[in-house]
Motif scaffolding. Structure first.
Motif, PDB file in Angstrom:
ATOM      1  N   CYS A  47       0.832  -1.200   0.000  1.00 35.60           N
ATOM      2  CA  CYS A  47       0.000   0.000   0.000  1.00 35.60           C
ATOM      3  C   CYS A  47       0.871   1.257   0.000  1.00 35.60           C
ATOM      4  CB  CYS A  47      -0.918  -0.013   1.219  1.00 35.60           C
ATOM      5  SG  CYS A  47      -2.047   1.401   1.320  1.00 35.60           S
ATOM      6  N   ARG A  48       1.904   1.251   0.838  1.00 33.55           N
ATOM      7  CA  ARG A  48       2.798   2.409   0.897  1.00 33.55           C
ATOM      8  C   ARG A  48       3.561   2.579  -0.416  1.00 33.55           C
ATOM      9  NH1 ARG A  48       8.342   3.189   4.094  1.00 33.55           N
ATOM     10  NH2 ARG A  48       8.472   5.462   4.037  1.00 33.55           N
ATOM     11  N   LEU A  86      -4.667  -1.441  -4.446  1.00 35.61           N
ATOM     12  CA  LEU A  86      -4.157  -2.472  -3.542  1.00 35.61           C
ATOM     13  C   LEU A  86      -5.013  -3.735  -3.630  1.00 35.61           C
ATOM     14  CD1 LEU A  86      -2.149  -3.126  -1.202  1.00 35.61           C
ATOM     15  CD2 LEU A  86      -3.859  -2.175   0.356  1.00 35.61           C
ATOM     16  N   SER A  87      -4.366  -4.911  -3.674  1.00 37.08           N
ATOM     17  CA  SER A  87      -5.116  -6.165  -3.769  1.00 37.08           C
ATOM     18  C   SER A  87      -4.401  -7.283  -3.034  1.00 37.08           C
ATOM     19  CB  SER A  87      -5.314  -6.563  -5.239  1.00 37.08           C
ATOM     20  OG  SER A  87      -4.087  -6.981  -5.813  1.00 37.08           O
ATOM     21  N   LEU A  89       2.565  -3.149 -11.044  1.00 35.36           N
ATOM     22  CA  LEU A  89       1.553  -4.016 -11.646  1.00 35.36           C
ATOM     23  C   LEU A  89       0.162  -3.637 -11.162  1.00 35.36           C
ATOM     24  CD1 LEU A  89       3.084  -7.620 -11.506  1.00 35.36           C
ATOM     25  CD2 LEU A  89       3.238  -5.919 -13.334  1.00 35.36           C
ATOM     26  N   SER A  90       0.054  -3.271  -9.896  1.00 34.64           N
ATOM     27  CA  SER A  90      -1.243  -2.886  -9.336  1.00 34.64           C
ATOM     28  C   SER A  90      -1.826  -1.702 -10.095  1.00 34.64           C
ATOM     29  CB  SER A  90      -1.091  -2.524  -7.853  1.00 34.64           C
ATOM     30  OG  SER A  90      -0.636  -3.641  -7.104  1.00 34.64           O
ATOM     31  N   ALA A  91      -0.972  -0.725 -10.405  1.00 32.91           N
ATOM     32  CA  ALA A  91      -1.438   0.445 -11.157  1.00 32.91           C
ATOM     33  C   ALA A  91      -1.878   0.054 -12.555  1.00 32.91           C
ATOM     34  CB  ALA A  91      -0.328   1.498 -11.216  1.00 32.91           C
TER      35      ALA A  91
END
Length: 278
Positions: free
Chosen positions: A28-29, A43-44, A91-93
């Motif tokens: 998350c950070r 976030l996942s 990758l999350s983005a």
């Protein structure tokens, strides 16, 4: 589609859960630092698992820090940071941006358009840093649109696409571990897609959304057949996982792969049982 690869908390030791949360909060950070605070929506659980797996596999040098954050301002929480976590933040983005754009194009929901714009800059930067993964996400969205357009009844049509995408994203470095990482990602991706379909049958049928399980859902043995199908996928996924030389945090990852990943399936099955009795 995301949110399936969680832990079964009551089966973890306290220190194991703290370690898992260290990856979750650290990711998350990292998303906030690399993509902007508004992008923490990306976030996942899936990327948390991948960050833990790649950290263990490559024995990444990991910094540990206890910090407060906006969501938890009172008590400091462990936050981990390393190259694998940064990779999963990128990758999350990417994944979230394309998922939101897909939602906007399908449903014309203004909230998804606004959210995607918040991620656009981060997704472009991540795509420049990881062109192979960017191309995989883009190809996935296009191919999935085609499967949905023709309302393909084949269970593997969309599930295989999701598996192929996660297989590509699992590979941070193209090396000796690539084959097993791809196999793990492929079967986990198929599981995630079909588990999501299993959970959303009633909603998708009501809204007219594509869901290849709807036609099979009236069978008396539907729940048992679905469980057998998903069990076969996870058997293949865990076989690939066990071939990888991961030691640190292996028991936490086994908790996810052997147990936690089934929580949403179990909840959906139990909900249907209750509804039938009413």
């Amino acid at each position: 589609m995301l949110g399936v690869m969680t832990v079964r908390k009551d089966e973890l030791r306290f220190r194991e859960f703290d370690r898992y949360r260290g990856f979750y909060c650290g990711l998350c950070r990292a998303i906030g630092k690399r993509c902007g605070a508004a992008c923490r929506m990306a976030l996942s659980f899936e990327m948390t698992f991948e960050a833990m797996l790649l950290t263990s596999l490559y024995e990444s040098e990991t910094a540990e820090e206890k910090r407060r954050c906006a969501l938890h301002p009172v008590q400091k929480r462990l936050m981990l940071s390393n190259e694998a976590i940064d990779y999963c933040a990128d990758l999350s983005a990417l994944v979230s941006y394309y998922d939101l754009r897909d939602g906007w194009e399908d449903e014309r929901r203004a909230d998804k358009l606004v959210s995607s714009e918040l991620l656009a800059r981060a997704a472009r930067r991540a795509g420049q840093a990881h062109p192979r993964q960017r191309d995989a996400v883009h190809a996935y969205v296009s191919a999935l649109h085609e499967v949905e357009r023709r309302n393909d009844p084949n269970l593997d049509a969309a599930a295989n696409l999701t598996g192929e995408l996660l297989a590509e994203l699992m590979v941070m470095k193209e090396d000796v571990y690539e084959k097993d990482l791809r196999e793990l990602g492929f079967y986990v991706g198929k599981f995630i897609y079909l588990c999501d379909c299993y959970e959303d049958i009633e909603r998708d049928a009501r809204k007219g959304n594509y869901n290849p399980l709807i036609a099979r859902s009236q069978s008396p043995s539907f729940a048992q057949d679905s469980e057998r199908m998903l069990s076969d996928m996870m058997a293949r996924a865990t076989l690939a996982f066990e071939r990888l030389p991961v030691l640190q945090d292996a028991e936490i990852m086994r908790n996810i792969l052997y147990s936690g990943i089934w929580l949403r399936f179990e909840n959906a099955s139990e909900r249907r049982k209750v509804n039938k009795k009413q």
